[in-house]
Design a protein around this motif. Sequence first.
Motif, short mmCIF file in Angstrom:
data_model
loop_
_atom_site.label_atom_id
_atom_site.label_comp_id
_atom_site.label_asym_id
_atom_site.label_seq_id
_atom_site.Cartn_x
_atom_site.Cartn_y
_atom_site.Cartn_z
N ARG A 17 -3.52 22.28 78.75
CA ARG A 17 -2.70 21.07 78.75
C ARG A 17 -3.50 19.89 79.29
N PRO A 18 -3.47 18.74 78.62
CA PRO A 18 -4.17 17.55 79.16
C PRO A 18 -3.60 17.16 80.52
N ARG A 19 -4.48 16.78 81.42
CA ARG A 19 -4.03 16.34 82.73
C ARG A 19 -3.34 14.99 82.64
N GLY A 20 -2.40 14.78 83.55
CA GLY A 20 -1.67 13.53 83.55
C GLY A 20 -2.52 12.35 83.99
N LYS A 21 -1.97 11.16 83.83
CA LYS A 21 -2.65 9.94 84.26
C LYS A 21 -2.09 9.51 85.61
N LEU A 22 -2.99 9.10 86.50
CA LEU A 22 -2.63 8.77 87.87
C LEU A 22 -2.48 7.26 88.03
N VAL A 23 -1.33 6.84 88.51
CA VAL A 23 -1.03 5.43 88.77
C VAL A 23 -0.81 5.26 90.26
N SER A 54 0.27 28.07 93.97
CA SER A 54 0.06 28.75 92.70
C SER A 54 0.46 27.87 91.52
N ALA A 55 1.15 26.77 91.81
CA ALA A 55 1.52 25.82 90.76
C ALA A 55 0.32 25.00 90.28
N ILE A 56 -0.81 25.12 90.98
CA ILE A 56 -2.04 24.48 90.52
C ILE A 56 -2.78 25.48 89.66
N ASP A 110 -0.91 15.75 94.38
CA ASP A 110 -1.43 15.11 93.17
C ASP A 110 -1.87 16.15 92.14
N ARG A 111 -2.58 17.17 92.61
CA ARG A 111 -3.10 18.19 91.68
C ARG A 111 -1.97 18.95 91.00
N ILE A 112 -0.92 19.27 91.76
CA ILE A 112 0.24 19.95 91.15
C ILE A 112 0.89 19.04 90.12
N ALA A 113 1.12 17.79 90.49
CA ALA A 113 1.80 16.85 89.59
C ALA A 113 0.97 16.58 88.34
N LEU A 114 -0.33 16.36 88.51
CA LEU A 114 -1.20 16.06 87.36
C LEU A 114 -1.31 17.23 86.40
N GLN A 136 -12.98 12.63 97.62
CA GLN A 136 -12.83 14.04 97.94
C GLN A 136 -12.09 14.82 96.85
N SER A 137 -11.17 14.16 96.16
CA SER A 137 -10.38 14.87 95.15
C SER A 137 -11.07 14.92 93.79
N GLY A 138 -11.90 13.91 93.50
CA GLY A 138 -12.51 13.81 92.19
C GLY A 138 -11.59 13.19 91.15
N GLU A 139 -10.36 12.81 91.55
CA GLU A 139 -9.42 12.18 90.62
C GLU A 139 -9.77 10.70 90.43
N ARG A 140 -9.31 10.13 89.32
CA ARG A 140 -9.56 8.73 89.01
C ARG A 140 -8.26 8.07 88.58
N PRO A 141 -7.86 6.99 89.22
CA PRO A 141 -6.63 6.31 88.81
C PRO A 141 -6.80 5.61 87.47
N ALA A 142 -5.75 5.62 86.68
CA ALA A 142 -5.78 4.94 85.38
C ALA A 142 -5.35 3.49 85.50
N ALA A 143 -4.54 3.19 86.51
CA ALA A 143 -4.05 1.81 86.70
C ALA A 143 -3.49 1.69 88.10
N ALA A 144 -3.34 0.44 88.54
CA ALA A 144 -2.71 0.15 89.83
C ALA A 144 -1.56 -0.81 89.61
#
Length: 564
Positions: A51-57, A43-45, A297-301, A329-337
């Motif tokens: 709120r803007p979603r976070g950036k994934l590193v 339920s935390a998703i 990832d979805r909860i954190a983002l 599968q997630s549809g997420e995109r990393p912002a940096a590595a």
Amino acid sequence: MRSDMDISRSASLQPLADIAARLGLTPNQWRLYGSHKAKVSLSAIPEQTDRPRGKLVVVTAVTPTPFGEGKTVTTIGVTQGLQHLGQKVCACIRQPSLGPVFGVKGGAAGGGFSQVVPMEDLNLHMTGDIHAVTSAHNLAAAAIDARLHHETRMGERFERQTGLKRLNIDPERILWRRVVDHNDRALRQIQVGLGQGNGPEHENGFDITAASELMAILALCRDLKDMRKRIGQVLLALDVDGKPVSAEDLGVAGAMTAIMRDAIEPTLMQTLSGAPCLVHAGPFANIAHGNSSIIADRIALAHADFVVTEGGFGSDMGFEKFCNIKCRQSGERPAAAVLVVTLRALKANSGLGDEASSQEKLAAGFANLAWHISNVQGYGIPAVVAINHFAEDAQQELLWLKEQALAAGAFGCEISDAFSLGAEGAAALAAVVLKATAQQSEFKQLYSADDSFGAKLMTLAERYGAAGVLMSPEADADLAELTRLGLDKLPLCMAKTPLSISHDPALKGAPRGFELPVRRLRVSAGAGFITVLTGNVMTMPGLGPKPGYLAIDIDDDGQIVGLA
């Protein structure tokens, strides 16, 4: 310097309620599991949020040595460094398997002043999720053999007396092996059904639980309903006519899901600096897809401005699968590595012997880092090189490596002292990561979902540096079977050694012109990929001559000792 366990035990842990609040979770979205762990509800998703979603590193690494080069240390270090810079951040990592913990690697909580605490809780059982996966997986194995036994014993009476349809499973075409969460080479191949009245005798075997398709499903599903559907699609066997038999056909999918119901919730813990960390799922990167869960990832983002996760082993392993399997599968995109490197890793990857000087080894091994920088850039995202600093490193070599990394195209490069100094030691690295995530990037995958199996395989093989692919007769037969079943277009999960960019651990640096041997193919219909077994990679590791468990014990006060 004190041991990791001493540092962990002497830390003043913050109340987990404060950690949850820091992430933005409400009290009804989590529940304590002991004193310093909590299960986080799905339920935390939020369904919708302003709120803007976070950036994934994503944190990856050069080709590692057998002892690791500090990728988790850097993952936690970047998280703590971003927190030190005033950012709202959350780490997402995998749960350690007991196989490496008691084998050669030890724990996977990070280390020094850059770790998740309490480290023994993380490394030993945690909330039991891996055991749930093991039990659910082996229930299906038991159900297959039970069905074989009763259908064989009862014959035509089976349907009349049970009300169940005969499945006519072919005992020679059972695809579902058993699993256990330990390194145990003696179980790689076994014979089951021995003795009178124990069912048809047939070959089987064990994989480590991290290689279970159920572990992959746990990491890739989006919610409980999706997990139930995927488990039902798991391909267990073929019948005597070559038709697929799924977990749904066997009637065991519901019970398997019930066993894993609580495992779908990530576990909330904290870093030494009090940053939140979500721990979930534990697939290996050399024999599975090597990333923590989409759910975590979805909860954190949804709650943090920055999410730092990691892919197992080098960028040819977990990072490649992060991009081509998990992100697909997630549809997420990393912002940096973040690309972790050490002086000792590059020297080991030089392939030079003791007669070569330290600088000669470093210069020759740099080809490995250059390959990994290029590999990350091939996905359209900036690569920040993190030089994990060891006390014995020569300063002039560190500065030389930093210059060379920037010249090779890295967005930035910083020396990280996260291990020895914690958040402050990673602050400079975190600042570069912030700048990298602010860049406009165009994330892309290596192949299209519509590409043929052969096209996907050649794309990956050529990326490794191979001149061609050699399919064994067994692999050709596997491909023909997958094509007949309409499962040949799935993404590929390459199973290979982590100790070389190639399939062969003896090929160091950035090898080219070799032939990539493909031994077998395994389909994971529920997880949604085909595992390609190359070279001599094993899905059940073995213990070495001096395994890690020799050092682990409890003292007179009942405290665990010797856990690295």
